[in-house]
Scaffold this active site. Sequence first.
Site, short mmCIF file in Angstrom:
data_model
loop_
_atom_site.label_atom_id
_atom_site.label_comp_id
_atom_site.label_asym_id
_atom_site.label_seq_id
_atom_site.Cartn_x
_atom_site.Cartn_y
_atom_site.Cartn_z
N GLY A 1 -10.23 3.39 57.86
CA GLY A 1 -9.51 3.47 59.13
C GLY A 1 -8.23 4.29 59.00
O GLY A 1 -7.72 4.82 59.97
N SER B 1 -8.25 6.97 57.46
CA SER B 1 -8.76 8.34 57.40
C SER B 1 -8.20 9.18 58.54
O SER B 1 -8.28 8.77 59.70
CB SER B 1 -10.28 8.33 57.50
OG SER B 1 -10.83 7.87 56.31
N HIS C 1 -14.69 13.68 58.84
CA HIS C 1 -15.57 12.52 58.83
C HIS C 1 -15.15 11.47 59.87
O HIS C 1 -15.89 10.52 60.11
CB HIS C 1 -15.74 11.93 57.42
CG HIS C 1 -14.61 11.06 56.94
ND1 HIS C 1 -13.72 11.48 55.99
CD2 HIS C 1 -14.26 9.81 57.25
CE1 HIS C 1 -12.86 10.51 55.75
NE2 HIS C 1 -13.17 9.48 56.50
N ASP D 1 -13.00 18.46 54.87
CA ASP D 1 -12.87 17.21 55.61
C ASP D 1 -11.69 17.23 56.59
O ASP D 1 -10.93 16.27 56.67
CB ASP D 1 -12.75 16.03 54.64
CG ASP D 1 -13.06 14.71 55.32
OD1 ASP D 1 -13.62 14.75 56.44
OD2 ASP D 1 -12.74 13.66 54.76
#
Lengths: 723, 581
Positions: free
Chosen positions: B191, B193, B84, B114
């Site tokens: 952020g 992530s 993502h 992901d």
Amino acid sequence: MVSRRLHSSRHGIVTLEFSWQLVAALALALTHAAAAQAAESPAIEHAAKDIAQRVGPAVVAILEARSSTTSAESFRDRYWRERGGHPGQRQANSSRDGSFSSGVLIQPPTSVETQKPWILTSSGALPPDATTARVVLADGRELSATLLGRDSPLDLALLALDTQEDLPSPVPLAPPGSGQLGAIVFSLGNPFQSITRDRIAAVGRGTISGLYPMPAPSLTRGRYRGAALETDAPVNPGSWGGPLVDQAGRLVGMITSSFVRRRRLPVAVPARLIHLALPLLARGVSLRAWLGITVIEVPGTGLLIDDVAEGSPAHGAGIRPGWRLQLVAGKPARFLDEIEAAVDRMSPFSRVNLELLTESDEQRAVSLTSSVLDDLGRQITAPAAAPKLSTPSASALASWGRAQRQAAAAVDAAIVAVIPRRGGAKAAMTGVVVDGAGLVLTSLHGLGNLPRAPAYAALGGLSASACDSPHISRPIVARVISAAGEEGEARLLGSDQHRDLALLEVSTLTLQPPFWKDGSSLRVGQLVVAVGRDGSSFEPLVNSGIISAVGRFDGQAIQHDARVNRANLGGALVSLDGRVIGVLTHLSPRPGLNSGVGFAVPVWKFRSLLGALRRGGELQPPPAPWLGVQVGQDGQPGIPVEKVIPDSPAARAGLQPGDRILAFQRRPLASRRDLTRALSEHKAGDEVQLRILSGDEERKTLVELVRRPKPAQRPSGGPRRDR
Amino acid sequence: MTARAARHNRGAGVTLLLMLVLLLAELRAPPTLMGSDVDVPADVESFQERVVAVVEKTRNAFVCVGGGSGVIISPDGWVVTNHHVTGDTKKFTLRRPDGHRHEATVRGFDSDGDIALLKIEDWLGPPLPHVALGNSDALVPGQWVVALGNPWGFAAESAEPTVTLGVVSALHRFQGGYGDAIQTDAALNPGNSGGPLLDLSGQLIGINGRIAARFGERRNTGVGYAISAIQIQRFLEQLKQGGRVLHGAITGVVVEDRPARESAPHPPTGVVVRKISEDSPAWAAGLRPGDEILEAAGYPVPNELRWQGILSTFPRGHEVELLVSRPGSDQDTDASQLTLRVALSEPTPSNELTPGGNLPPAPGTPFVGLDLGASTLKGVVVSGIYEGSPADRAGIRPGDVVTHWNNAEAVDRFQLETLLSGARFGGRVKIRLERGQEARDVTLQIENSSGYQGARLKTRPTPLPTPPGQTPAPTPKLPAGPRPTPEALGLVLGDLDDQGQGIVVDDVLADRPAEAAGFQSGDVIVKFAGSRPMDFFDLDDRIRKTSPGTTVKVEVMREGHRHSLQLLIPTQAPKEREDRQ
């Protein structure tokens, strides 16, 4: 002590050479001490695993009695709920998660004889009419339990499990005096259904970050009104009713869903109140607040104090028979049953404000702390809160907690509560004393909208000595309360918009600055505490964290992961050796409260500003650099120049519409944002290199960035989209 | 008294005071009750050194990827981040804290798990700083962890990561696509992530990707989820080979939890096979209805969620070992334990996927001819139709949305896949479809997929829109443009009024939306967008959260009467304060 001195910036090399032997001896002694401790308890590195392993199995989920919600739930809702939520529906299952809460198997006090295992949970976890509950263990068993008793004002409920077979060992209660400020604690429970879905009690680490009486209801959320043990350990939907345990795995508190709004940090019922309540709960009796007054209703007159018990809180507060009761906790007292209900709702040992009329019709406002009667009608005195300093403990985690507490204590005298005129108690925050002459630094943002009297703006040019003259035109912006409880009015001397600093002067108080930390020794990963002062009780607030980054905002700020909220904003970031690193300010609106992204302006940055702030300076952010081009969006390669503002740096460098900017300081540009970002890293006056593609020709050029001209000076046309 | 004395002092002799101040500063006399500096205990100091050492060892392996984070995992430049974070973008300029920049390309991605794998192209330089993948199965709750990341984009200026410390809160948490998530209380924010979660030896134990929200805000609340390193490790080779990977599942089997029991489970129980398709690979491997699956790939299977979670940590095609307990034939015979090996669906030689992201139907499985794609809030989108299949004959078209399957609400393609795989040949399934605004029911006969091997897949000519269901919990974009403030709207807010009903409007600024809406100073705002503001800050927060261009209903009390006002939030709010940064 000696080792710390060595790092002090002022005691330079001489001391270092002088005491080499001392250092060696000390290091040796510390190593020995560490070795001795390691033998007794696990090092910090392993201590938390040990807690999770020992306490985890005793933590349970409490299922609310199933009601109509289950059948009404659609398949899709259930599907996503069981799978942790629909990716597109953030809030879809938050309310349902709330219908699960936590509880813990506890060891009954030795004074109580019981056959059945006890589970302590939050009274709010059970429906008002509950007599039984379902309990889920992390091993997947679902057990039934009987409600023994509940105490709504203290948010406690005691359940007895109907089975005794193969249960995990219960969690012992910490002694009543434990649970000190700064101690390392762990929250365990069923947040976001960790037990009910994934069969594991989630553990979170934190600090006992505040010990205070709950302030007025308008400043809090939730119904708990007893003494608060606040923590920064994670608490989330489903955690309520779960245990907060200390470094030895003992229960220091039970997590409630209440919190103080300006803190937004979870509040637990301290062990000392649980100690008191447990024997009573086992018999189905709850602790009742007791004021010691007998009230009668006299038609036409209102409520008359008929009797005041000897030695009762009311007696101690000077209330005498014959007085008339007017307001209880801010509400008019009209009828007897209203008063009874109001007292019933009070937590034991909580503060209550009464307003009375004396026999001579004098108005009296009285604030008293309610007490408790036992079954035999004897008054139970409030158990002592934890002492400020602990007895030494061998545990490594305990020594961390002690270090945090000592670090906070070392700066405590320099930490003041700042209650802005605007916002009052709701907006209460913290300030740090920076000078013995009553200068306090705090967050400008937290002061709210400041009066901008032209008189004080005009003071900009005054010298430092002139500042000591009467401050006729300096506005009073806040009240300041010192560690000693002294109060003074604070005038705003100067402000720094850029770093979110406000310099206050409290001329009426004698305040002493803390020790300051030397910047050179700071490392990312270093342990720190954020120290504040509560604006109602004026008790210290201690949140733990580490240094997350050292050079944020062009090196203006230190970033850390301690929780910062409205109450400790303006407070101090303190290293474990008891020195202030910087002042906690609101440098960016993005992270918000308690996000674990907090900032402090370090002392070596603001020290040089103090002079200007004292003279009434209003410091602004440095001017943004300006190139003087409007650029298009699409790239490949570089970004296209659409317009060049005449007489701008870009024009002087010969840029033409249609050119493409390929690189800025050898950094390739792919989008408009890249250029904005690259510009934001420079300031007016910097010379930068651009790589330009005009037609088929690629060239490099040097451009001196300038300050963006004022709108009037610029050619007309369009919003400010040029860069 | 002291205050007066102090003032007197100052009046009497500024020089003396100055000297005193200088003296204090020079000597650093203890200003507090506690006396001078505090000693840091040795065990705390050594723990601190440990944390600092992890940061120093790993920080240069951190990279900023777009608005998110990433980490270099090999000396030749393989980089892991969240899918993502990369989205559909293929090329990134990665920025390292030591100032280096690298051009990198997305080589493989895993939209369910992901994860995106990038490669720093043509790296011929010295070995890159990197962190090694650790064994996340060896983690223990309570273990200390360190997270590096770029929360709120603060690392944008220098690529200097934000370092946060926490513990492992829980393990093996099932969070949809994150089938084996590590829960941590290290502060994670938008952020973070794609950033690494590290143990104290500096090994990569997970990639941070999600957070749980409280107070309706997307920010750290002490519950963050990371994708386990062991799962990433299992997919790594496939990701390096390129394209997209698929997660494992055992199709054609319906399992359920053992009913909750009161007694302690000794030995621990597993999940029970309720239904199994006779054409499924699991049947072929020997799994039968009534079997209790105790372990899968060596992991205990306490419940159905964990069953799904374990299998999803393996790629399709991987063979897992199941430890199964089979009840005896009658009361007297004991249950026997046996080990079965089941391949997680067929590997495809070409690795070619249908537009729905599915593999072509395996031969010998129940088949209706639907190629299912993304989930929407209505149901599951049909991304393709096999020519001549029952679905094709019934007139179903790509782009239709399956809302119900035998009267059950359709949720995602995995659910429907499972339902279909458990059906028998020759049976019927009732499907409700939506096409635009229209809904209709069709009944399809279930046939054997063997008859349709190689059938052409009809798809929509236009590319499918990015399905919302495929990007789990996207990191919200930072708010763009000016946010409305009370002042920008023309409201100068005060405190709660005396009755505690609401927030007093101290002043209404001219030529601002509040004036146009009819606000007057002295009004008490008792309801804002349907609920009572709790305090000044609450209202301030809520005003800042309103979306530009909308109208908010505000109820005010004025001279004892309630008025309802419509406050327009302008799209371009007058700029009051510069965002400090």
